[in-house]
Design a protein around this motif. Structure first.
Motif, mmCIF file in Angstrom:
data_model
loop_
_atom_site.group_PDB
_atom_site.id
_atom_site.type_symbol
_atom_site.label_atom_id
_atom_site.label_comp_id
_atom_site.label_asym_id
_atom_site.label_seq_id
_atom_site.Cartn_x
_atom_site.Cartn_y
_atom_site.Cartn_z
ATOM 1 N N UNK A 367 0.825 -1.203 0.000
ATOM 2 C CA UNK A 367 0.000 0.000 0.000
ATOM 3 C C UNK A 367 0.864 1.260 0.000
ATOM 4 N N UNK A 368 1.999 1.199 0.698
ATOM 5 C CA UNK A 368 2.926 2.320 0.696
ATOM 6 C C UNK A 368 3.491 2.541 -0.703
ATOM 7 N N UNK A 369 3.890 1.459 -1.372
ATOM 8 C CA UNK A 369 4.401 1.558 -2.749
ATOM 9 C C UNK A 369 3.332 2.145 -3.676
ATOM 10 N N UNK A 370 2.117 1.681 -3.503
ATOM 11 C CA UNK A 370 1.011 2.151 -4.324
ATOM 12 C C UNK A 370 0.791 3.650 -4.146
ATOM 13 N N UNK A 371 0.810 4.097 -2.901
ATOM 14 C CA UNK A 371 0.594 5.509 -2.609
ATOM 15 C C UNK A 371 1.726 6.372 -3.151
ATOM 16 N N UNK A 372 2.980 5.925 -2.969
ATOM 17 C CA UNK A 372 4.127 6.701 -3.435
ATOM 18 C C UNK A 372 4.106 6.860 -4.956
ATOM 19 N N UNK A 373 3.755 5.801 -5.660
ATOM 20 C CA UNK A 373 3.681 5.879 -7.123
ATOM 21 C C UNK A 373 2.556 6.802 -7.575
ATOM 22 N N UNK A 374 1.444 6.779 -6.864
ATOM 23 C CA UNK A 374 0.277 7.560 -7.267
ATOM 24 C C UNK A 374 0.399 9.034 -6.906
ATOM 25 N N UNK A 375 1.287 9.361 -5.963
ATOM 26 C CA UNK A 375 1.356 10.719 -5.441
ATOM 27 C C UNK A 375 2.710 11.402 -5.703
ATOM 28 N N UNK A 376 3.506 10.872 -6.630
ATOM 29 C CA UNK A 376 4.831 11.449 -6.909
ATOM 30 C C UNK A 376 4.917 11.804 -8.392
ATOM 31 N N UNK A 377 4.477 12.993 -8.795
ATOM 32 C CA UNK A 377 4.389 13.336 -10.221
ATOM 33 C C UNK A 377 5.716 13.520 -10.936
ATOM 34 N N UNK A 378 6.828 13.732 -10.199
ATOM 35 C CA UNK A 378 8.128 13.913 -10.869
ATOM 36 C C UNK A 378 9.076 12.746 -10.570
ATOM 37 N N UNK A 379 8.524 11.649 -10.096
ATOM 38 C CA UNK A 379 9.353 10.487 -9.755
ATOM 39 C C UNK A 379 10.082 9.962 -10.990
ATOM 40 N N UNK A 380 11.387 9.714 -10.817
ATOM 41 C CA UNK A 380 12.209 9.179 -11.895
ATOM 42 C C UNK A 380 12.466 7.695 -11.700
ATOM 43 N N UNK A 381 12.752 7.301 -10.459
ATOM 44 C CA UNK A 381 13.129 5.907 -10.240
ATOM 45 C C UNK A 381 12.674 5.434 -8.855
ATOM 46 N N UNK A 382 12.110 4.230 -8.806
ATOM 47 C CA UNK A 382 11.833 3.535 -7.556
ATOM 48 C C UNK A 382 12.540 2.182 -7.616
ATOM 49 N N UNK A 383 13.493 1.992 -6.711
ATOM 50 C CA UNK A 383 14.239 0.736 -6.661
ATOM 51 C C UNK A 383 13.783 -0.058 -5.445
ATOM 52 N N UNK A 412 2.434 -7.306 -9.615
ATOM 53 C CA UNK A 412 1.497 -6.613 -8.734
ATOM 54 C C UNK A 412 1.678 -5.106 -8.807
ATOM 55 N N UNK A 413 2.939 -4.653 -8.842
ATOM 56 C CA UNK A 413 3.209 -3.219 -8.863
ATOM 57 C C UNK A 413 2.793 -2.601 -10.197
ATOM 58 N N UNK A 414 2.862 -3.376 -11.276
ATOM 59 C CA UNK A 414 2.492 -2.859 -12.590
ATOM 60 C C UNK A 414 1.017 -2.470 -12.659
ATOM 61 N N UNK A 415 0.213 -2.957 -11.728
ATOM 62 C CA UNK A 415 -1.207 -2.616 -11.691
ATOM 63 C C UNK A 415 -1.453 -1.263 -11.026
ATOM 64 N N UNK A 416 -0.442 -0.746 -10.315
ATOM 65 C CA UNK A 416 -0.617 0.502 -9.576
ATOM 66 C C UNK A 416 -0.541 1.704 -10.520
ATOM 67 N N UNK A 417 -1.371 2.681 -10.246
ATOM 68 C CA UNK A 417 -1.358 3.913 -11.028
ATOM 69 C C UNK A 417 -0.092 4.714 -10.726
ATOM 70 N N UNK A 418 0.484 5.357 -11.755
ATOM 71 C CA UNK A 418 1.696 6.157 -11.589
ATOM 72 C C UNK A 418 1.429 7.596 -12.007
ATOM 73 N N UNK A 419 1.734 8.512 -11.100
ATOM 74 C CA UNK A 419 1.534 9.929 -11.399
ATOM 75 C C UNK A 419 2.583 10.448 -12.365
ATOM 76 N N UNK A 420 3.753 9.805 -12.384
ATOM 77 C CA UNK A 420 4.831 10.211 -13.275
ATOM 78 C C UNK A 420 4.964 9.211 -14.418
#
Length: 432
Positions: A367-383, A412-420
């Motif tokens: 859920x934390x990963x999901x939230x970070x991806x959905x709420x980070x519009x300038x995210x370049x990389x998540x490792x 599973x992560x590929x299903x999460x929405x990404x703001x960036x």
């Protein structure tokens, strides 16, 4: 290159290129060598005989004593080295590092300290013995590193009024003397403390112009006086803190208006008391506007409240650019079944890079990963590094398990929405 040109080049070169280098370059080269090797260059020629004697940085470390098995031989050997330094060295010694075993056999340390004091010592690193009283006369020290030493300053000692950097690792010192030592350094900018034994008293850090503070130890509590210039703060512990009764996180962070780098490791700093009983806090009552990098190491993200505390801290850092979290999975907690709530309006507008270590797929972690991806519009990389425990399995079986875990997490992560749209997610499984 033609033979004639080669011959011409050889004729233009001197036979001793190294000796014709500038003195400061030769000094830099010798200071990179072990001390005994630097001294051995004195046999090269008459010109080289006393070059080592002008070096401003000397290091007497473990490499000098490896052949000295007998304590009496060690004492004689040490005395001989110190005698030669006393006799031949000329000019200032600004940096000195000393590490010797069984220091009780070495009777010349007091004389050595007095010699360094007379030669303008500014940076001193000492390891593993009781500090002599002469040490506390080196009042022009600017940088001091002590490891494994017993610190008992004389009653007349008031502090080092020129010291800008202090590092204490595994030293033996009382809480009162530690407080006095720190407060007696009015120019202190960098402080590192690694306390390997339990200090029962509350330590008060009074250093008004401190810029970086690194603490790792086992104490009852820390009280930091206002430090308006603090840019880097790292807190870790090996044992138990009395945070519940002695610590208020809001008051703690409120005085750090210049803080840019924050490291929290193996402590329950995130578990502050919410304003209303039974409710999880969503943010601090103020913003840490200068924090660019946040590191959370050794925290358990296997339950929802732990994730919420981390998000609360992040939410109070509107200009956060880099986030790194290392998860402690040694605490077995039943996985939560519901999602993170209360953060629907949060956006990490400046977060560009995220590193998550120790992820094992627990629902709060995902859920934390999901939230970070959905709420980070300038995210370049998540490792993401997923840790797998493999005991007696074969190499091929372990590799298969690792690949399967990576594929499962990525799917599973590929299903999460990404703001960036540029956000890259890298998943790597590590066998532990």
């Amino acid at each position: 290159m033609s033979p004639n040109l080669k011959k011409q080049c050889r004729q233009t070169l001197t036979t001793d290129v190294l000796s014709n280098l500038p003195e400061n370059v030769i000094d830099d080269i010798l200071m990179c060598l072990p001390f005994q090797d630097a001294v051995r260059t004195s046999i090269l020629s008459k010109k080289w005989r006393y070059i080592w004697c002008r070096l401003p940085k000397l290091t007497l470390d473990e490499t000098l004593w490896t052949t000295q098995k007998d304590l009496r031989s060690l004492n004689i050997y040490f005395t001989k080295i110190i005698f030669n330094i006393f006799t031949f060295h000329s000019g200032p010694i600004t940096t000195f590092t000393l590490c010797i075993p069984h220091s009780g056999m070495c009777t010349k340390i007091d004389n050595l300290i007095y010699f360094l004091f007379r030669n303008g010592i500014e940076y001193l690193c000492r390891k593993s013995y009781k500090l002599p009283s002469s040490f506390f006369t080196c009042l022009h020290l600017k940088h001091l590193t002590l490891e494994g030493c017993l610190i008992l300053p004389p009653p007349s000692f008031k502090g080092f009024d020129k010291l800008t950097s202090l590092e204490l690792r595994g030293v033996k010192i009382s809480s009162e003397l530690l407080e006095s030592l720190i407060s007696g350094c009015p120019l202190l900018e960098h402080l590192a403390l690694k306390i390997s034994y339990t200090l029962r008293s509350v330590i008060e850090i009074n250093a008004p112009i401190l810029k970086s503070f690194d603490f790792d130890g086992n104490i009852r509590s820390i009280c930091l006086k206002p430090i308006p210039l603090l840019e880097k703060l790292s807190l870790a512990h090996w044992g138990w803190y009395d945070w519940a009764n002695k610590f208020c996180i809001t008051k703690f962070f409120e005085s750090f208006s210049a803080l840019q780098h924050l490291h929290l490791s193996n402590i329950i700093t995130l578990k502050f008391v919410p304003a209303v009983a039974g409710e999880l806090p969503t943010r601090l009552p103020f913003h840490l506007n200068h924090v660019k990098r946040l590191y959370l190491f050794g925290h358990c993200l296997c339950e929802l409240c732990e994730v919420s505390y981390a998000l609360c801290l992040m939410r109070s850092m509107p200009y956060l650019q880099y986030l790194e979290i290392e998860v402690d999975n040694s605490v077995v907690v039943a996985p939560e079944s519901h999602e993170v709530e209360g953060f629907s309006d949060v956006t990490f507008n400046h977060l560009m890079e995220i590193k998550l270590e120790g992820i094992i797929g627990k629902n709060p972690q995902m859920q934390l990963i999901k939230l970070l991806l959905a709420k980070s519009p300038v995210l370049v990389r998540m490792k993401i590094e997923s840790w797998l425990s493999v005991n007696s399995a074969s190499d091929s079986s372990s590799e298969k398990t690792k690949n399967l875990q990576e594929s499962k997490l990525l799917a599973e992560i590929s299903k999460f929405q990404r703001a960036s749209p540029k956000a890259e997610v890298i998943v790597k499984s590590l066998l532990v």
